[in-house]
Motif scaffolding. Structure first.
Motif, PDB file in Angstrom:
ATOM      1  N   SER A 179      40.350  49.248  44.441  1.00 26.94           N
ATOM      2  CA  SER A 179      40.620  48.620  45.733  1.00 26.94           C
ATOM      3  C   SER A 179      39.368  47.893  46.214  1.00 26.94           C
ATOM      4  CB  SER A 179      41.032  49.670  46.759  1.00 26.94           C
ATOM      5  OG  SER A 179      39.928  50.508  47.074  1.00 26.94           O
ATOM      6  N   GLY A 180      39.520  47.060  47.245  1.00 31.50           N
ATOM      7  CA  GLY A 180      38.368  46.341  47.784  1.00 31.50           C
ATOM      8  C   GLY A 180      37.270  47.281  48.240  1.00 31.50           C
ATOM      9  N   GLY A 181      37.673  48.366  48.919  1.00 30.18           N
ATOM     10  CA  GLY A 181      36.688  49.348  49.379  1.00 30.18           C
ATOM     11  C   GLY A 181      36.004  50.060  48.232  1.00 30.18           C
ATOM     12  N   GLU A 182      36.768  50.391  47.177  1.00 29.24           N
ATOM     13  CA  GLU A 182      36.192  51.074  46.008  1.00 29.24           C
ATOM     14  C   GLU A 182      35.208  50.163  45.275  1.00 29.24           C
ATOM     15  OE1 GLU A 182      39.696  54.188  44.632  1.00 29.24           O
ATOM     16  OE2 GLU A 182      39.882  52.058  44.094  1.00 29.24           O
ATOM     17  N   LYS A 183      35.527  48.871  45.211  1.00 32.95           N
ATOM     18  CA  LYS A 183      34.614  47.928  44.556  1.00 32.95           C
ATOM     19  C   LYS A 183      33.288  47.843  45.310  1.00 32.95           C
ATOM     20  CE  LYS A 183      38.083  44.993  42.329  1.00 32.95           C
ATOM     21  NZ  LYS A 183      38.736  43.663  42.294  1.00 32.95           N
ATOM     22  N   GLY A 214      32.704  58.839  45.711  1.00 39.37           N
ATOM     23  CA  GLY A 214      34.134  59.064  45.541  1.00 39.37           C
ATOM     24  C   GLY A 214      34.845  57.980  44.776  1.00 39.37           C
ATOM     25  N   ILE A 215      34.235  57.525  43.651  1.00 36.28           N
ATOM     26  CA  ILE A 215      34.782  56.427  42.858  1.00 36.28           C
ATOM     27  C   ILE A 215      34.678  56.753  41.378  1.00 36.28           C
ATOM     28  CG2 ILE A 215      34.388  54.516  44.472  1.00 36.28           C
ATOM     29  CD1 ILE A 215      31.662  54.111  43.159  1.00 36.28           C
ATOM     30  N   SER A 235      33.419  44.364  54.530  1.00 35.57           N
ATOM     31  CA  SER A 235      34.747  43.746  54.402  1.00 35.57           C
ATOM     32  C   SER A 235      35.639  44.597  53.500  1.00 35.57           C
ATOM     33  CB  SER A 235      34.623  42.339  53.819  1.00 35.57           C
ATOM     34  OG  SER A 235      33.998  41.474  54.739  1.00 35.57           O
ATOM     35  N   ASN A 236      36.872  44.812  53.947  1.00 33.01           N
ATOM     36  CA  ASN A 236      37.877  45.593  53.196  1.00 33.01           C
ATOM     37  C   ASN A 236      37.493  47.062  53.033  1.00 33.01           C
ATOM     38  OD1 ASN A 236      39.525  43.253  52.646  1.00 33.01           O
ATOM     39  ND2 ASN A 236      37.980  42.667  51.140  1.00 33.01           N
TER      40      ASN A 236
END
Length: 548
Positions: A99-103, A89-90, A126-127
């Protein structure tokens, strides 16, 4: 298959020995969780094993291709396949505005796409929100190769690991099993150390008592009576001297046994953090916080639409939900006392923000926490010690601390304030497991109102007695812990599935009846109506089966 060999490896930072590893082997079937306090050398170890960093002594052999997910470094390649982008989903191209989660998802997707036989991950959760963590768990679980990860997420370590590698004072120790197994073994180790210490104390005390009794016997040896003749007195004296010499030798022998006892140090018992809160600041309102008809839109994106919520006095509420759902927005509205939010009169809020603005850079740790403390300094020192700031550490200035250390000091400062309502925004990020569990323990005993945001499932389940979620622009409240919330959340789905299955059964029977009548119609059957119903039933069955 052996993938990594490490022998007599040492790594120094200045004069400090960070790692001292005699032997380490990692095999293809290993799924290792690396744990240790902040600064123990976890990331350094991974960097040495992947040969991103050179050891000062010893050697490391790496057999095969690896992938590395780091929170700090950008990925090696800035694009991934459309298939992996869709799965996670990226976007298929990396950019800094992710975002941190997307990275993290992007790095994971890239790592799983390079046919490596080893996967290293440094704090991958993390994140990342709970949904993202579950996706990470699933992806790591399906990974066919060795997994070596650093994480403070205990549920994550439980799901994925078959070994735990603990770093303590530069040395490593490997425990077989997941994190819960590691915890159980650590408890057994502590119990064994305590037992051996008690046995040592008991035996030493017994031997010291024997020495004391023997010395008393020496003291009681009498001199020859005055009426005794010289020859008799000489014989008596010789007997006494012989007995005394025997007893003196016994004393020396026992003293030697004491000296040769293997000394067992008294085990250090961690002091339990009990937040000693004065009754004078107790809040007596039944409702501490409530929101009515909350609406919020940012750049044409609706966050809340006529949302309501109520937080009662003395409850511990976890605010959970995917990144971007509005958790931080709601916390900011509360802190800014938005018109749609009502806070009870007399409520004194202690707020932990991830930017840690409450810390003063040029003040020491102890000066920072005591600046606003409602507790005595000895209690503040106990709390800081549990968070691994001991002895001279408390005199370090904040501007010399790492990110994880700042989180702990900021939390300590808030917990020591004269407050009756705690609001914490992601308090467990960048915190080692030891400190996390100390904070968790303190919050479980906290007898005032608590509202916190966290993606750490074990932390949420351990602390919260209410769950607050944001879905479809509304705020939903659930009374119970996280496991009860999950169970209740899944029940409607199960009930709905049962209802669908019942409806499918009824429609299939009706379809059989229609087919029978169309095959052999009677005079009273309306063929056109039956044919129309047949296609209607087929369409409904198709839609229902898609939802099973």
């Amino acid at each position: 298959m052996l993938l990594i060999e490490c022998s007599n490896m040492k790594k120094y930072f200045g004069d400090r020995l960070i790692l001292d590893i005699e032997d380490l082997k990692i095999y293809s079937e290993d799924r290792i969780g690396i744990i240790g306090v902040n600064g123990a050398g976890k990331t350094t170890l991974i960097n040495i094993l992947t040969q991103k960093l050179e050891a000062d002594e010893g050697w490391i052999k790496l057999h095969g291709r690896y992938a590395y997910i780091s929170q700090l470094e950008a990925p090696d390649n800035t694009s991934i396949s459309s298939e992996m982008a869709s799965k996670f989903g990226i976007p298929s191209a990396w950019h800094e505005n992710l975002s941190g989660g997307e990275k993290t998802r992007f790095k994971l997707a890239q790592s799983l796409d390079n046919n490596s036989i080893m996967l290293f991950a440094d704090e991958p959760t993390s994140n990342v929100d709970m949904e993202g963590i579950e996706l990470l768990e699933q992806s790591f679980g399906e990974y066919n190769g060795a997994l070596i990860l650093i994480s403070h997420d205990r549920s994550f370590l439980d799901k994925l690991c078959n070994k735990i590698l603990e770093i303590e004072n530069g040395r490593i120790k490997i425990y077989h099993g997941n994190y819960s197994g590691y915890q159980a073994k650590k408890i057994q180790e502590k119990e064994r150390v305590e037992f051996e210490y008690q046995q040592y104390v008991k035996e030493k005390k017994r031997l010291e008592e024997v020495i004391s009794d023997t010395k008393e016997k020496v003291r009681r040896i009498k001199k020859a009576p005055k009426r005794m003749g010289n020859s008799e007195a000489r014989l008596h004296k010789m007997g006494d001297q012989k007995a005394k010499a025997t007893l003196d030798r016994a004393v020396k022998n026992i003293a030697a046994r004491i000296e040769h006892l293997e000394v067992k140090e008294k085990p250090k018992k961690a002091e339990r953090i009990q937040l000693d809160i004065a009754d004078s600041n107790r809040l007596y309102s039944k409702i501490v916080l409530e929101g009515r008809k909350i609406s919020k839109v940012f750049s044409n994106k609706t966050i809340f639409r006529d949302a309501d919520f109520t937080i009662y006095n003395g409850t511990k509420t976890a605010l959970i939900g995917p990144n971007g759902c509005g958790k931080s927005t709601l916390i900011k509205m509360i802190m800014k006392q938005d018109n749609a939010v009502k806070i009870a009169q007399g409520a004194r809020i202690g707020y932990f923000s991830q930017d840690m603005y409450i810390l003063k850079e040029n003040m020491t740790i102890i000066e920072n926490v005591m600046e606003t403390s409602g507790s005595a300094e000895n209690f503040a020192r106990t709390l800081l010690a549990r968070l691994l700031f001991k002895r001279e550490d408390i005199y370090k200035k904040v501007n010399m601390l790492s990110g994880g250390e700042r989180v702990k000091v900021s939390l300590a400062k808030i917990l020591l304030q004269d407050i009756n309502f705690l609001i914490l925004d992601e308090p467990t990020n960048y915190m080692d497991i030891t400190s996390l569990e100390a904070i968790e323990e303190a919050l479980k005993d906290y007898d005032r109102t608590l509202l916190f945001v966290s993606h750490d499932r074990r932390f949420v389940d351990s602390v919260a007695d209410h769950i607050m979620t944001i879905e479809d622009y509304k705020i939903n409240m659930f009374q119970g812990n996280y496991q009860e919330y999950l169970s209740r959340r899944n029940k409607p789905l199960d009930n709905q599935k049962q209802e669908i299955e019942k409806r499918v059964f009824v429609l299939q029977n009706r379809l059989s009846e229609i087919v029978g009548k169309l095959s052999l119609p009677s005079k009273n059957d309306d063929i056109i109506a039956l044919d129309k119903e047949y296609y209607g039933v087929l369409e409904e069955l198709k839609k229902l089966k898609e939802n099973l």
